[in-house]
Design an enzyme around this catalytic site. Structure first.
Site, short mmCIF file in Angstrom:
data_model
loop_
_atom_site.label_atom_id
_atom_site.label_comp_id
_atom_site.label_asym_id
_atom_site.label_seq_id
_atom_site.Cartn_x
_atom_site.Cartn_y
_atom_site.Cartn_z
N ASP A 72 0.83 -1.21 0.00
CA ASP A 72 0.00 0.00 0.00
C ASP A 72 0.86 1.25 0.00
O ASP A 72 1.95 1.28 0.60
CB ASP A 72 -0.90 0.00 1.24
CG ASP A 72 -2.18 0.80 1.01
OD1 ASP A 72 -2.35 1.36 -0.08
OD2 ASP A 72 -2.99 0.87 1.94
N HIS A 112 3.90 3.21 -8.68
CA HIS A 112 3.73 1.78 -8.96
C HIS A 112 5.01 1.18 -9.53
O HIS A 112 5.36 0.03 -9.22
CB HIS A 112 2.57 1.57 -9.94
CG HIS A 112 1.24 1.97 -9.39
ND1 HIS A 112 0.79 1.54 -8.15
CD2 HIS A 112 0.25 2.76 -9.89
CE1 HIS A 112 -0.42 2.06 -7.92
NE2 HIS A 112 -0.76 2.80 -8.96
N LEU A 147 12.73 -19.41 -2.85
CA LEU A 147 11.54 -18.76 -2.31
C LEU A 147 10.31 -19.12 -3.12
O LEU A 147 10.33 -19.09 -4.35
CB LEU A 147 11.74 -17.24 -2.34
CG LEU A 147 10.56 -16.40 -1.83
CD1 LEU A 147 10.43 -16.51 -0.32
CD2 LEU A 147 10.74 -14.94 -2.25
#
Length: 235
Positions: A12, A29, A123
């Site tokens: 956010d 972004h 990961l």
């Protein structure tokens, strides 16, 4: 330090971060996408095995058309970048969410990315795109209803496990820690089923400024939580 096995993050503050710098929201972004790459590497170095990020929600389609189009363009580019990053870091990538609304070329890039990384052992990185927790649960129950209708599943066999197996996150352990940036303190329809016993950590740092140090702070806070899942506390 006890490192959580699975960390979920609500990314956010990209737009607000950019606005504060006198830049367009899309600039935020772009910078936020770079932060995702950094945190993926740092998370795995810390010993985190699963990382899930909320990239684009089912509600995000309601944003201005130019912002949505820019986000889709960024997503296209990120799929290519992520393919290279995954190969470099032995990362297994999976996209969760309802993909049918995405353009065909984006769906193709997602399929290519998932196929190319499925056997990687580093990961486990999940990206939530066109994702909503309620939508996911509705789709899961549609799958279950089809199984019942076909006689493959009896009503008495609809257990928590059966439901979990029909979610987008099937086979992925529930998050131990949820992080939300930019001082918002809600889960915004993210992983509603999976967050049942997750610890929450909120920070006022906007996502583009989220760093290794901020991740360490979140994990340290996690270490001070009582993780007994309802068991009696010892006196």
């Amino acid at each position: 330090m006890n490192v959580p096995n699975h960390v979920a993050i609500i990314l956010d503050g990209n737009g607000r971060w950019a606005k504060a710098k006198g830049m367009p929201r899309n600039y935020g972004h772009v910078q936020g996408a770079k932060t995702v790459e950094t945190i993926c590497e740092e998370a795995y170095r810390m010993g985190i095995q699963y990382l899930t990020v909320y990239a684009f929600s089912t509600e995000n389609w309601n944003r201005p058309a130019d912002e949505v189009n820019a986000l889709m363009g960024l997503l296209r580019n990120y799929m290519k970048t992520c393919l290279k990053t995954a190969a470099k870091n032995n990362m297994c990538v999976r996209v969760i969410g309802e993909k049918s609304r995405l353009d065909e070329d984006i769906r193709s890039r997602i399929a290519e990315l998932e196929k190319a990384t499925v056997h990687n052992t580093g990961l486990h990185f999940q990206i939530a795109i066109n994702y909503g927790g309620r939508d996911e649960i509705c789709r899961a129950f549609q799958k279950i209803a089809e199984k019942v209708e076909k006689g493959a599943l009896a009503p008495a066999q609809i257990t928590e496990g059966a439901i979990s197996d029909c979610l987008d996150t099937a086979g992925i352990p529930d998050p131990d820690l949820l992080i939300r940036t930019c001082n918002e303190q809600r889960i915004s329809n993210f992983l509603l089923w999976q967050l049942a016993y997750t610890e929450f950590y909120f920070t006022d740092v906007a996502w583009p400024d989220f760093s290794k140090e901020e991740l360490v702070k979140a994990v340290e806070a996690y270490n001070h939580r009582d993780r007994r899942y309802g068991l009696l506390k010892e006196e």
